[in-house]
Design a protein around this motif. Structure first.
Motif, PDB file in Angstrom:
ATOM      1  N   GLU A   1       0.832  -1.211   0.000  1.00  0.00           N
ATOM      2  CA  GLU A   1       0.000   0.000   0.000  1.00  0.00           C
ATOM      3  C   GLU A   1       0.862   1.255   0.000  1.00  0.00           C
ATOM      4  OE1 GLU A   1      -2.485  -0.435   3.369  1.00  0.00           O
ATOM      5  OE2 GLU A   1      -3.859  -1.875   2.432  1.00  0.00           O
ATOM      6  N   ASN A   2       1.951   1.199   0.765  1.00  0.00           N
ATOM      7  CA  ASN A   2       2.859   2.352   0.796  1.00  0.00           C
ATOM      8  C   ASN A   2       3.513   2.583  -0.569  1.00  0.00           C
ATOM      9  OD1 ASN A   2       2.367   2.960   3.471  1.00  0.00           O
ATOM     10  ND2 ASN A   2       4.080   1.708   4.233  1.00  0.00           N
ATOM     11  N   GLU A   3       3.884   1.493  -1.207  1.00  0.00           N
ATOM     12  CA  GLU A   3       4.490   1.639  -2.530  1.00  0.00           C
ATOM     13  C   GLU A   3       3.494   2.222  -3.537  1.00  0.00           C
ATOM     14  OE1 GLU A   3       5.876  -2.242  -3.451  1.00  0.00           O
ATOM     15  OE2 GLU A   3       7.704  -2.094  -2.248  1.00  0.00           O
ATOM     16  N   LEU A   4       2.233   1.807  -3.441  1.00  0.00           N
ATOM     17  CA  LEU A   4       1.208   2.347  -4.350  1.00  0.00           C
ATOM     18  C   LEU A   4       0.960   3.830  -4.066  1.00  0.00           C
ATOM     19  CD1 LEU A   4      -0.881   1.882  -6.543  1.00  0.00           C
ATOM     20  CD2 LEU A   4      -2.508   1.158  -4.767  1.00  0.00           C
ATOM     21  N   LEU A   5       0.891   4.182  -2.803  1.00  0.00           N
ATOM     22  CA  LEU A   5       0.704   5.590  -2.447  1.00  0.00           C
ATOM     23  C   LEU A   5       1.890   6.428  -2.903  1.00  0.00           C
ATOM     24  CD1 LEU A   5      -0.807   5.286   1.152  1.00  0.00           C
ATOM     25  CD2 LEU A   5      -1.986   6.009  -0.926  1.00  0.00           C
ATOM     26  N   GLN A   6       3.110   5.814  -2.772  1.00  0.00           N
ATOM     27  CA  GLN A   6       4.303   6.543  -3.211  1.00  0.00           C
ATOM     28  C   GLN A   6       4.261   6.810  -4.705  1.00  0.00           C
ATOM     29  OE1 GLN A   6       6.794   7.692  -1.138  1.00  0.00           O
ATOM     30  NE2 GLN A   6       7.437   8.830  -2.965  1.00  0.00           N
ATOM     31  N   LYS A   7       3.800   5.856  -5.483  1.00  0.00           N
ATOM     32  CA  LYS A   7       3.686   6.049  -6.933  1.00  0.00           C
ATOM     33  C   LYS A   7       2.674   7.141  -7.247  1.00  0.00           C
ATOM     34  CE  LYS A   7       4.993   1.357  -8.300  1.00  0.00           C
ATOM     35  NZ  LYS A   7       4.538   0.098  -8.944  1.00  0.00           N
ATOM     36  N   LYS A   8       1.549   7.112  -6.553  1.00  0.00           N
ATOM     37  CA  LYS A   8       0.529   8.138  -6.777  1.00  0.00           C
ATOM     38  C   LYS A   8       1.049   9.527  -6.375  1.00  0.00           C
ATOM     39  CE  LYS A   8      -3.521   5.144  -6.217  1.00  0.00           C
ATOM     40  NZ  LYS A   8      -4.750   4.897  -5.445  1.00  0.00           N
ATOM     41  N   PHE A   9       1.772   9.529  -5.277  1.00  0.00           N
ATOM     42  CA  PHE A   9       2.331  10.808  -4.838  1.00  0.00           C
ATOM     43  C   PHE A   9       3.345  11.335  -5.848  1.00  0.00           C
ATOM     44  CE2 PHE A   9       5.628  13.185  -2.605  1.00  0.00           C
ATOM     45  CZ  PHE A   9       4.865  14.191  -2.013  1.00  0.00           C
TER      46      PHE A   9
END
Length: 355
Positions: A333-341
């Protein structure tokens, strides 16, 4: 009857004995001799009827009564000898000699077959017996063939309180050791068996308590067994030393450790486990090295305790895996949020440049 003149007169004068010669037999002390020589003493006292004397002295000298049987024999076939030992004292032995079988009856020497020592020891096949009966060879007692089932039996009465019996049953070769008591005859030991040979040891009630059998199951049905020790610590089997076995089975153990997986089991936390180890130096419910050295341990009980720790460890591992899975999900989830960010940040930078 013909009277011996001078010989009869001399013997009658010296020994007051009557000598009679019938022309066939000679009698001393009897007028009707029935054999070639018959000596009779008519006395109620202990009197020597016949004496053989050898008054010389040579080491191991003897006084003998010899027998010769058979027309082809030029030497004695047997004799009875009183033999003096080499020290010259009253250590005589009485020996019975026989001529051994051979092709030449005149060259076969007489061999001492039976010996009696002054102490009463009797030897058969041995000249100086060390026991009251000393036999060099095989003893056969009873009927060696026929219908008699009891081939050999010895009864020993110890002061009248009971009789100990050794008996060999010819049929099957069974051997018994029995004893009479106030309860009647009781077997003590038994050796025998037909196809399967075995040994039984009985108690005072004539019950088999120990059986060793060449095939089938041997057992001890009374008391405890010690191997290498006389102290079994109260257990059925006590062994002082090492035991080698291909497999050991504990037939049943009631306190098996599967209760760890029940919902009401109070699983200690890892912090509690760590605290106990720091304080005690070993796992909880597991004996210390000092306790094992002093008291040993029960195999079934120890297996159950070790299984309990393995099951507890399994629960810890499952719980840790759950936390690892949660961390993995959070990481994704953190990696996905990082990509979105990162995408949002790039879009903002682009919009700023276009203004």
């Amino acid at each position: 009857m013909k009277k011996l003149g001078l010989l009869s007169f001399l013997i009658s004068s010296v020994a007051f004995a009557q000598v009679t010669d019938t022309g066939v037999n000679v009698g001393i002390g009897t007028t009707t001799p029935a054999r070639k020589l018959e000596v009779t003493e008519n006395s109620s006292a202990d009197a020597a009827v016949l004496r053989l004397t050898n008054s010389g002295w040579v080491s191991h000298m003897s006084t003998s009564l010899e027998f010769k049987t058979g027309s082809q024999k030029s030497v004695p076939t047997s004799k009875i000898s009183s033999i003096m030992n080499g020290s010259g004292n009253a250590g005589d032995r009485l020996g019975f000699f026989l001529q051994e079988n051979g092709t030449n009856p005149n060259n076969n020497p007489l061999v001492e077959k039976v010996s009696i020592l002054p102490n009463g020891n009797l030897g058969i096949g041995v000249i100086y017996p060390s026991k009251k009966l000393h036999v060099n060879g095989v003893i056969g007692v009873g009927i060696m063939s026929g219908s008699n089932s009891e081939g050999f039996r010895i009864d020993y009465v110890d002061g009248g309180s009971g009789t100990t019996t050794f008996k060999n049953n010819r049929w099957g070769g069974n051997i018994y050791f029995k004893r009479n008591s106030s309860l009647g005859e009781r077997t003590q030991f038994f050796f025998g068996g037909a196809s399967e040979h075995y040994m039984n040891i009985y108690n005072s009630n004539d019950e088999v308590k120990v059986r060793l059998i060449s095939g089938g199951n041997s057992y001890i049905n009374g008391g405890n067994l010690g191997i290498g020790t006389t102290d079994t610590k109260g257990f059925k089997l006590g062994v002082q030393g090492k035991i080698a076995a291909e497999e050991v089975k504990v037939a049943a153990y009631t306190n098996w450790a599967d209760f760890v997986f029940k919902n009401d089991y109070n699983l200690p936390t890892l912090k509690e486990v760590e605290k106990h180890i720091k304080e005690k130096g070993h796992l909880k419910d597991i004996p210390s090295a000092e306790e094992v050295k002093k008291d040993g341990f029960f195999l079934g009980d120890m297996d159950s305790k070790l299984l309990r720790k393995i099951e507890e460890l399994t629960l810890y591992t499952i719980e840790q895996q759950k936390k690892i899975d949660e961390l993995s999900l959070l990481k994704e989830e953190n990696e996905l949020l990082q990509k979105k960010f990162d995408a949002l940040e790039a879009l903002v930078s682009k919009m700023i440049k276009e203004q």
